[in-house]
Design a protein around this motif. Structure first.
Motif, PDB file in Angstrom:
ATOM      1  N   LEU A   8       9.599 -18.789  31.223  1.00 18.88           N
ATOM      2  CA  LEU A   8       9.858 -19.334  29.893  1.00 18.88           C
ATOM      3  C   LEU A   8      11.296 -19.839  29.763  1.00 18.88           C
ATOM      4  CD1 LEU A   8       7.874 -16.758  27.728  1.00 18.88           C
ATOM      5  CD2 LEU A   8       7.145 -19.026  28.508  1.00 18.88           C
ATOM      6  N   SER A   9      12.229 -19.161  30.403  1.00 17.04           N
ATOM      7  CA  SER A   9      13.620 -19.612  30.376  1.00 17.04           C
ATOM      8  C   SER A   9      13.762 -20.959  31.076  1.00 17.04           C
ATOM      9  CB  SER A   9      14.535 -18.591  31.048  1.00 17.04           C
ATOM     10  OG  SER A   9      14.564 -17.402  30.307  1.00 17.04           O
ATOM     11  N   LEU A  10      13.130 -21.111  32.212  1.00 18.12           N
ATOM     12  CA  LEU A  10      13.198 -22.376  32.951  1.00 18.12           C
ATOM     13  C   LEU A  10      12.509 -23.500  32.184  1.00 18.12           C
ATOM     14  CD1 LEU A  10      12.594 -20.980  36.536  1.00 18.12           C
ATOM     15  CD2 LEU A  10      14.730 -21.969  35.657  1.00 18.12           C
ATOM     16  N   LYS A  11      11.393 -23.170  31.525  1.00 16.86           N
ATOM     17  CA  LYS A  11      10.725 -24.175  30.688  1.00 16.86           C
ATOM     18  C   LYS A  11      11.627 -24.587  29.539  1.00 16.86           C
ATOM     19  CE  LYS A  11       6.676 -24.409  29.454  1.00 16.86           C
ATOM     20  NZ  LYS A  11       5.668 -24.202  28.498  1.00 16.86           N
ATOM     21  N   GLU A  12      12.328 -23.621  28.972  1.00 15.61           N
ATOM     22  CA  GLU A  12      13.248 -23.904  27.872  1.00 15.61           C
ATOM     23  C   GLU A  12      14.361 -24.847  28.316  1.00 15.61           C
ATOM     24  OE1 GLU A  12      14.727 -23.861  24.072  1.00 15.61           O
ATOM     25  OE2 GLU A  12      12.851 -22.964  24.739  1.00 15.61           O
ATOM     26  N   LEU A  13      14.716 -24.772  29.588  1.00 15.76           N
ATOM     27  CA  LEU A  13      15.714 -25.685  30.134  1.00 15.76           C
ATOM     28  C   LEU A  13      15.163 -27.101  30.307  1.00 15.76           C
ATOM     29  CD1 LEU A  13      17.467 -23.499  32.847  1.00 15.76           C
ATOM     30  CD2 LEU A  13      18.427 -24.311  30.691  1.00 15.76           C
ATOM     31  N   GLY A  14      13.859 -27.252  30.106  1.00 18.85           N
ATOM     32  CA  GLY A  14      13.274 -28.586  30.191  1.00 18.85           C
ATOM     33  C   GLY A  14      12.549 -28.865  31.492  1.00 18.85           C
ATOM     34  N   LEU A  15      12.398 -27.878  32.346  1.00 14.73           N
ATOM     35  CA  LEU A  15      11.706 -28.091  33.609  1.00 14.73           C
ATOM     36  C   LEU A  15      10.198 -28.134  33.391  1.00 14.73           C
ATOM     37  CD1 LEU A  15      14.532 -27.139  34.585  1.00 14.73           C
ATOM     38  CD2 LEU A  15      13.381 -26.093  36.510  1.00 14.73           C
ATOM     39  N   SER A  16       9.529 -28.941  34.178  1.00 17.21           N
ATOM     40  CA  SER A  16       8.068 -28.989  34.139  1.00 17.21           C
ATOM     41  C   SER A  16       7.532 -27.723  34.810  1.00 17.21           C
ATOM     42  CB  SER A  16       7.552 -30.219  34.883  1.00 17.21           C
ATOM     43  OG  SER A  16       7.774 -30.067  36.286  1.00 17.21           O
ATOM     44  N   LEU A  17       6.251 -27.461  34.642  1.00 13.34           N
ATOM     45  CA  LEU A  17       5.669 -26.271  35.274  1.00 13.34           C
ATOM     46  C   LEU A  17       5.766 -26.357  36.789  1.00 13.34           C
ATOM     47  CD1 LEU A  17       2.524 -25.598  33.057  1.00 13.34           C
ATOM     48  CD2 LEU A  17       4.722 -24.416  33.039  1.00 13.34           C
ATOM     49  N   GLU A  18       5.607 -27.543  37.334  1.00 15.99           N
ATOM     50  CA  GLU A  18       5.723 -27.719  38.784  1.00 15.99           C
ATOM     51  C   GLU A  18       7.155 -27.448  39.249  1.00 15.99           C
ATOM     52  OE1 GLU A  18       4.030 -27.775  42.258  1.00 15.99           O
ATOM     53  OE2 GLU A  18       2.855 -28.089  40.444  1.00 15.99           O
ATOM     54  N   GLU A  19       8.125 -27.901  38.465  1.00 17.21           N
ATOM     55  CA  GLU A  19       9.525 -27.630  38.789  1.00 17.21           C
ATOM     56  C   GLU A  19       9.814 -26.131  38.682  1.00 17.21           C
ATOM     57  OE1 GLU A  19      11.682 -31.776  37.355  1.00 17.21           O
ATOM     58  OE2 GLU A  19      11.125 -30.284  35.846  1.00 17.21           O
ATOM     59  N   VAL A  65      20.976 -26.590  35.891  1.00 18.34           N
ATOM     60  CA  VAL A  65      21.882 -26.798  34.763  1.00 18.34           C
ATOM     61  C   VAL A  65      22.213 -28.284  34.627  1.00 18.34           C
ATOM     62  CG1 VAL A  65      24.223 -26.336  33.926  1.00 18.34           C
ATOM     63  CG2 VAL A  65      22.826 -24.467  34.812  1.00 18.34           C
ATOM     64  N   THR A  66      22.447 -28.955  35.737  1.00 27.71           N
ATOM     65  CA  THR A  66      22.754 -30.387  35.713  1.00 27.71           C
ATOM     66  C   THR A  66      21.579 -31.183  35.154  1.00 27.71           C
ATOM     67  OG1 THR A  66      24.224 -30.137  37.614  1.00 27.71           O
ATOM     68  CG2 THR A  66      23.448 -32.369  37.129  1.00 27.71           C
ATOM     69  N   LEU A  67      20.377 -30.843  35.564  1.00 28.02           N
ATOM     70  CA  LEU A  67      19.176 -31.509  35.059  1.00 28.02           C
ATOM     71  C   LEU A  67      19.064 -31.327  33.552  1.00 28.02           C
ATOM     72  CD1 LEU A  67      16.469 -32.967  35.631  1.00 28.02           C
ATOM     73  CD2 LEU A  67      15.470 -30.708  36.016  1.00 28.02           C
ATOM     74  N   GLN A  68      19.275 -30.121  33.079  1.00 31.66           N
ATOM     75  CA  GLN A  68      19.202 -29.857  31.649  1.00 31.66           C
ATOM     76  C   GLN A  68      20.270 -30.638  30.898  1.00 31.66           C
ATOM     77  OE1 GLN A  68      17.029 -28.798  29.844  1.00 31.66           O
ATOM     78  NE2 GLN A  68      17.927 -28.210  27.925  1.00 31.66           N
ATOM     79  N   MET A  69      21.490 -30.680  31.448  1.00 31.95           N
ATOM     80  CA  MET A  69      22.566 -31.422  30.797  1.00 31.95           C
ATOM     81  C   MET A  69      22.207 -32.904  30.681  1.00 31.95           C
ATOM     82  SD  MET A  69      26.061 -29.520  32.249  1.00 31.95           S
ATOM     83  CE  MET A  69      26.411 -30.863  33.288  1.00 31.95           C
ATOM     84  N   GLU A  70      21.622 -33.469  31.735  1.00 34.34           N
ATOM     85  CA  GLU A  70      21.229 -34.876  31.700  1.00 34.34           C
ATOM     86  C   GLU A  70      20.174 -35.122  30.629  1.00 34.34           C
ATOM     87  OE1 GLU A  70      19.988 -35.718  35.689  1.00 34.34           O
ATOM     88  OE2 GLU A  70      22.026 -35.599  36.478  1.00 34.34           O
ATOM     89  N   ARG A  71      19.215 -34.229  30.533  1.00 32.67           N
ATOM     90  CA  ARG A  71      18.163 -34.384  29.524  1.00 32.67           C
ATOM     91  C   ARG A  71      18.727 -34.274  28.116  1.00 32.67           C
ATOM     92  NH1 ARG A  71      13.177 -31.174  32.487  1.00 32.67           N
ATOM     93  NH2 ARG A  71      12.852 -32.768  34.054  1.00 32.67           N
ATOM     94  N   ILE A  72      19.621 -33.342  27.909  1.00 34.86           N
ATOM     95  CA  ILE A  72      20.226 -33.176  26.589  1.00 34.86           C
ATOM     96  C   ILE A  72      21.081 -34.382  26.233  1.00 34.86           C
ATOM     97  CG2 ILE A  72      21.949 -31.836  25.298  1.00 34.86           C
ATOM     98  CD1 ILE A  72      20.787 -29.328  26.653  1.00 34.86           C
TER      99      ILE A  72
END
Length: 159
Positions: free
Chosen positions: A55-66, A82-89
């Motif tokens: 759930l924490s990783l999903k909250e960061l915006g990762l897909s289920l496969e990720e 963290v970099t991926l989440q920053m880019e999405r935000i």
């Protein structure tokens, strides 16, 4: 004695649906560590810890496969997550900032009793549409991926 929860109890405890927990089990993301003699899923404390990671990783915006790849120790380092989440935000912020600018422009025109032009409205609608389209595309891709996985799962079950 260690505590164990049935799927319904775990759903109530976490706020997830039974259907979600079963889906996670089907795709191999989150499976119970035990089962009753009658075949009911039983989860223990370490299972709940893994679910919290998911759930924490999903909250960061990762897909289920990720998420699955991260938990398997593949593909992503913590820094990459963290970099991926920053880019999405940052992308979401750009879209929201653009929408805010358009809303402020329209608000100023309305406060000044100036007439709003068709261009004012179309720019506002375009800013609104862009944000919505991005969400729709992300959701559609997620659903397509889930349907592909479900199709694979069903094909394997029939074999």
């Amino acid at each position: 004695m260690k505590r164990k929860w049935k799927v319904g109890d775990l759903a109530k405890l976490t706020g997830l649906t039974v259907r979600t927990l079963r889906f996670y089990d089907q795709i191999g993301l989150f499976s119970p560590s035990d089962q009753t003699e009658s075949g009911h899923r039983l989860y223990n404390e370490s299972d709940i810890s893994r679910l919290q990671q998911i759930l924490s990783l999903k909250e960061l915006g990762l897909s289920l496969e990720e998420v699955k790849s991260v938990l398997a120790g593949e593909q992503y380092s913590p820094l990459e997550i963290v970099t991926l989440q920053m880019e999405r935000i940052k992308e979401q912020m750009k879209l929201q900032h653009k929408l805010l600018e358009q809303l402020e422009h329209v608000s100023e025109l309305m406060q000044g009793r100036a007439p709003l032009t068709v261009e004012d409205f179309t720019r506002l609608l375009q800013a609104m549409k862009t944000g919505q389209e991005k969400l729709v595309v992300e959701r559609r891709m997620s659903w397509e991926h889930r349907l592909d996985m479900l199709g694979t799962f069903l094909a394997e079950e029939n074999e």
